[in-house]
Design a protein around this motif. Structure first.
Motif, mmCIF file in Angstrom:
data_model
loop_
_atom_site.group_PDB
_atom_site.id
_atom_site.type_symbol
_atom_site.label_atom_id
_atom_site.label_comp_id
_atom_site.label_asym_id
_atom_site.label_seq_id
_atom_site.Cartn_x
_atom_site.Cartn_y
_atom_site.Cartn_z
ATOM 1 N N ARG A 1 0.853 -1.186 0.000
ATOM 2 C CA ARG A 1 0.000 0.000 0.000
ATOM 3 C C ARG A 1 0.886 1.232 0.000
ATOM 4 O O ARG A 1 1.659 1.448 0.930
ATOM 5 N N SER B 1 -3.710 5.100 -11.779
ATOM 6 C CA SER B 1 -5.015 5.193 -11.148
ATOM 7 C C SER B 1 -5.279 6.642 -10.781
ATOM 8 O O SER B 1 -4.356 7.461 -10.727
ATOM 9 N N ARG C 1 -13.354 6.943 -9.153
ATOM 10 C CA ARG C 1 -12.049 6.287 -9.196
ATOM 11 C C ARG C 1 -11.903 5.500 -10.488
ATOM 12 O O ARG C 1 -12.856 4.863 -10.945
ATOM 13 N N ASN D 1 -8.911 3.073 -12.863
ATOM 14 C CA ASN D 1 -7.603 2.486 -13.121
ATOM 15 C C ASN D 1 -7.326 2.553 -14.618
ATOM 16 O O ASN D 1 -8.222 2.335 -15.435
ATOM 17 N N LYS E 1 -6.557 -3.412 -13.502
ATOM 18 C CA LYS E 1 -7.943 -3.517 -13.055
ATOM 19 C C LYS E 1 -8.141 -4.769 -12.236
ATOM 20 O O LYS E 1 -7.692 -5.850 -12.592
ATOM 21 N N THR F 1 -6.280 -0.424 -6.214
ATOM 22 C CA THR F 1 -7.397 0.386 -5.732
ATOM 23 C C THR F 1 -6.877 1.687 -5.138
ATOM 24 O O THR F 1 -6.020 1.664 -4.245
ATOM 25 N N SER G 1 -7.666 5.184 -3.003
ATOM 26 C CA SER G 1 -8.606 5.668 -1.995
ATOM 27 C C SER G 1 -8.042 6.922 -1.348
ATOM 28 O O SER G 1 -6.882 7.283 -1.568
ATOM 29 N N GLN H 1 -3.606 0.849 -3.071
ATOM 30 C CA GLN H 1 -3.484 -0.535 -2.624
ATOM 31 C C GLN H 1 -3.202 -1.394 -3.840
ATOM 32 O O GLN H 1 -3.988 -1.381 -4.802
#
Length: 125
Positions: free
Chosen positions: A19, A49, A58, A60, A66, A70, A72, A83
């Motif tokens: 992360r 992203s 959001r 990608n 994909k 992720t 955030s 992430q």
């Protein structure tokens, strides 16, 4: 002073997770669209992203990311995260956090007005 500082990179085995964090100073991250880019040795920087402002939409870029990556945002910490799961050797690159000029997401380097210094991600056994 406007600044983006990435952290969280490192060496990870294929299939592992990392992360990445991007902390902003001098401005609020939740008032801009913020993206992640990466640059592998000998290759051009590419969009990974993005999380947009104000919708929080959001996206990608690239089919290979994909379902694995992720993005955030934690407004209280003024931090955007990436992430990354099921990492592959081809994910090895320097990852950069980026603030866009306008309030939309883009995979293009020309749409970025502020870069972080980057954090190295190496996926290897």
């Amino acid at each position: 002073q406007l600044q983006l500082v990435e952290s969280g990179g490192g060496l990870v085995q294929p299939g592992g997770s990392l992360r990445l964090s991007c902390v902003a100073s001098g401005f609020r991250l939740d008032t801009y669209s913020i993206g992640w880019f990466r640059q592998a040795p000998g290759k051009e920087r590419e969009g990974v992203s993005c999380i947009s402002h104000p919708s929080g939409y959001r996206i990608n870029y690239g089919d290979s990311m994909k379902g694995r990556f992720t993005v955030s945002r934690d407004n209280a910490k003024n931090t955007v995260y990436l992430q990354m799961n099921s990492l592959k050797s081809e994910d090895t690159a320097v990852y950069y956090c980026a603030r866009y000029r306008a309030n939309y997401c883009s995979a293009y380097v020309r749409d970025v007005e502020k870069w972080g210094q980057g954090t190295q991600v190496t996926v290897s056994s």
